[in-house]
Write a protein that holds these residues in place. Sequence first.
Motif, PDB file in Angstrom:
ATOM      1  N   ARG A  90       0.573  -1.328  -0.018  1.00 27.10           N
ATOM      2  CA  ARG A  90      -0.098  -0.099  -0.208  1.00 27.10           C
ATOM      3  C   ARG A  90       1.255   0.606  -0.517  1.00 27.10           C
ATOM      4  O   ARG A  90       1.824   1.423   0.922  1.00 27.10           O
ATOM      5  CB  ARG A  90      -0.810   0.539   1.178  1.00 27.10           C
ATOM      6  CG  ARG A  90      -1.884   0.815   1.585  1.00 27.10           C
ATOM      7  CD  ARG A  90      -2.954   1.311   2.493  1.00 27.10           C
ATOM      8  NE  ARG A  90      -3.782   0.061   1.522  1.00 27.10           N
ATOM      9  CZ  ARG A  90      -4.628  -0.691   1.859  1.00 27.10           C
ATOM     10  NH1 ARG A  90      -4.669  -0.275   3.268  1.00 27.10           N
ATOM     11  NH2 ARG A  90      -6.253  -1.337   1.419  1.00 27.10           N
ATOM     12  N   TRP A  91       1.178   2.037  -1.139  1.00 24.46           N
ATOM     13  CA  TRP A  91       1.080   3.751  -0.830  1.00 24.46           C
ATOM     14  C   TRP A  91      -0.049   4.571  -1.038  1.00 24.46           C
ATOM     15  O   TRP A  91      -1.042   4.230  -1.775  1.00 24.46           O
ATOM     16  CB  TRP A  91       1.840   3.516  -2.599  1.00 24.46           C
ATOM     17  CG  TRP A  91       3.073   2.356  -2.136  1.00 24.46           C
ATOM     18  CD1 TRP A  91       3.893   1.606  -2.651  1.00 24.46           C
ATOM     19  CD2 TRP A  91       4.546   2.634  -3.588  1.00 24.46           C
ATOM     20  NE1 TRP A  91       4.789   1.215  -2.990  1.00 24.46           N
ATOM     21  CE2 TRP A  91       5.492   1.647  -3.657  1.00 24.46           C
ATOM     22  CE3 TRP A  91       4.783   4.319  -4.074  1.00 24.46           C
ATOM     23  CZ2 TRP A  91       6.673   1.848  -3.970  1.00 24.46           C
ATOM     24  CZ3 TRP A  91       6.335   4.674  -4.438  1.00 24.46           C
ATOM     25  CH2 TRP A  91       6.772   3.701  -4.380  1.00 24.46           C
ATOM     26  N   VAL A  92       0.165   5.345  -0.214  1.00 21.07           N
ATOM     27  CA  VAL A  92      -1.045   6.792  -0.111  1.00 21.07           C
ATOM     28  C   VAL A  92       0.363   7.845  -0.788  1.00 21.07           C
ATOM     29  O   VAL A  92       1.167   8.259  -0.209  1.00 21.07           O
ATOM     30  CB  VAL A  92      -0.814   6.650   1.249  1.00 21.07           C
ATOM     31  CG1 VAL A  92      -2.168   7.936   1.111  1.00 21.07           C
ATOM     32  CG2 VAL A  92      -1.338   5.307   1.746  1.00 21.07           C
ATOM     33  N   ARG A  93      -0.562   8.243  -1.814  1.00 21.25           N
ATOM     34  CA  ARG A  93       0.323   9.594  -2.380  1.00 21.25           C
ATOM     35  C   ARG A  93      -0.821  10.876  -2.227  1.00 21.25           C
ATOM     36  O   ARG A  93      -1.915  10.777  -2.501  1.00 21.25           O
ATOM     37  CB  ARG A  93      -0.632   8.988  -3.579  1.00 21.25           C
ATOM     38  CG  ARG A  93       1.017   7.979  -4.027  1.00 21.25           C
ATOM     39  CD  ARG A  93       0.770   7.647  -5.934  1.00 21.25           C
ATOM     40  NE  ARG A  93       0.919   6.172  -5.988  1.00 21.25           N
ATOM     41  CZ  ARG A  93       2.249   5.895  -6.382  1.00 21.25           C
ATOM     42  NH1 ARG A  93       3.369   6.809  -6.657  1.00 21.25           N
ATOM     43  NH2 ARG A  93       2.586   5.153  -6.596  1.00 21.25           N
ATOM     44  N   PHE A  94       0.270  12.009  -1.105  1.00 23.34           N
ATOM     45  CA  PHE A  94      -0.587  12.996  -0.660  1.00 23.34           C
ATOM     46  C   PHE A  94      -0.298  13.279  -2.183  1.00 23.34           C
ATOM     47  O   PHE A  94       0.845  14.189  -1.900  1.00 23.34           O
ATOM     48  CB  PHE A  94       0.273  13.624   0.228  1.00 23.34           C
ATOM     49  CG  PHE A  94      -0.330  12.274   1.207  1.00 23.34           C
ATOM     50  CD1 PHE A  94      -1.546  12.342   1.859  1.00 23.34           C
ATOM     51  CD2 PHE A  94      -0.217  11.151   1.592  1.00 23.34           C
ATOM     52  CE1 PHE A  94      -2.319  11.742   3.072  1.00 23.34           C
ATOM     53  CE2 PHE A  94      -0.195  10.515   2.916  1.00 23.34           C
ATOM     54  CZ  PHE A  94      -1.589  10.758   3.751  1.00 23.34           C
TER      55      PHE A  94
END
Length: 124
Positions: A41-45
Amino acid sequence: MLVGLGATCTNAQAAAQRVEVPSGQEVTLHEVLIDDAPGARWVRFRFVAPRIGEAGARAAAGADMDHLCAQFALPYLDDQGIEAARIVISLAERPVPFGQAAPDTTQLFEQYRPEDGACIWDGF
């Protein structure tokens, strides 16, 4: 606000949220993307920083991005109960659709590992 996997932020309040950074430049949250496609899981802001193309702003971007990870992304993940293997912080002069090339727009990216309540820089 939790966004679905591969979805974009649709909450107008969150998308228009101004975030303070050490350089003092104007930075607003554009969207948050959650992506499991890399195998974790990558979370991109994704933030908009209209002055990021200026020399002084570009020089301060590293500290601003470190700050955004530690002071914005980590609390956001905690508040939403999201576990992430990687956090990506991006700054762009203007909103650009994710994955779209925009050679006329300055965009900067940094990758971090959330570890023991801290953001560990993990360059691309």
